[in-house]
Write a protein that holds these residues in place. Structure first.
Motif: not given
Length: 286
Positions: A66-68, A71, A105-107, A137, A148, A152-153, A156
């Motif tokens: 759960p974050g940036l 990748t 990767n981000n969740d 998310g 991504s 990976s943002a 959002e």
């Protein structure tokens, strides 16, 4: 892939794992995250947890956080609720330890590719996955490939301004905590026995979520939007107000052809993590 793939969901409170074998996820287990320990201690904890799956002889490791994330390099730039987990070269560490390909990767992105690869999103080449839990998310699949974005943002929308705060404040468990001083599960029980305050809470939640989905539809016009996370289980309580709000969307033809789906998978984070290994060569990144 016929061989086993290991998937990990690393969060602020727990580290959860599972193995995909011949298309089926099995051996789900978890350990507490030593969130207040040093980066080195946490890395060793993750490695020790992975070692418990060594007998599967897995071909790769997929990880959702759960974050940036960078990748390409597999660097965790920051992980929610773990102070020491900043700029962590997770891919390098685990590849060196296990000699297997590692993808991070981000969740929420993992959720999106997971439901596309294994779940209700499978028939759709273009979809958005939205996780509704403690936070909110989003993940994007375009032409069958995970997008991504930088670090990976992508997806959002939860952080975008909405009313006096942002969408996450109104479209996650935070809404119920902040406005009704209760958790969604407890309120849902009250709503099901006719409690008017609880019923109103979910009606309001559905309206706010509808506004978020409208922004997504204006942005991407996906074929499907898939809702996941624990709050998805209360969908019957906010379905009516959600669709009433969606009915105000300007492009009626788009609205009529957009599917709003509820994920049927409980282990979506792990499914998504293993999907990173399964589809990584075809992933879209920038």
């Amino acid at each position: 892939m016929e061989k086993a793939i290991l998937g990990l969901d690393i969060g602020g409170t727990g580290i959860k794992g599972g193995v995909l074998v011949k298309g089926h996820l099995e051996d789900i287990r978890s350990i507490p995250t030593p969130a207040l320990e040093s980066q080195e201690f946490i890395l060793e904890t993750i490695a020790s947890f992975i070692e418990t799956y060594a007998h599967y002889d897995f071909v790769g490791i997929g990880i959702g956080i759960p974050g940036l994330v960078d990748t390409r390099e597999g660097i965790v730039l920051g992980l929610a609720n773990i102070p020491s987990f900043q700029h962590v070269e997770l891919k390098k560490f685990l590849t060196g330890r296990f000699g297997k390909p590692v993808f991070v990767n981000n969740d929420a992105n993992c959720f999106a590719i997971g439901v596309h690869k294994y779940g209700v999103g499978k028939p759709y080449k273009n979809l958005v996955g939205i996780t509704l839990g403690t936070g909110t998310g989003g993940g994007i699949v375009i032409n069958g490939q995970l997008y991504s974005g930088l670090f990976s943002a992508a997806g959002e929308w939860c952080s975008a301004s909405y009313l006096d705060n942002n969408y996450e404040y109104y479209c996650s468990g935070k809404f119920f905590q902040n406005f009704y001083h209760s958790k969604p599960k407890a309120l849902a029980k009250q709503a099901l026995i006719g409690d008017e305050v609880a019923i109103r809470a979910f009606e309001e939640f559905g309206h706010h979520l509808g506004e978020l989905l409208k922004v997504i539809m204006y942005s991407l016009a996906p074929e499907a939007i898939v809702l996941g996370g624990s709050i998805r289980k209360t969908f019957p309580l906010f379905k009516k107000s959600l669709f009433e709000t969606l009915d105000t969307f300007a492009y009626k033809t788009v609205l009529a052809n957009t599917k709003i789906l509820i994920s049927e998978m409980d282990e979506t984070a792990i499914h998504g993590a293993v999907a990173l290994v399964d589809v990584e060569p075809d992933m879209v990144t920038i």
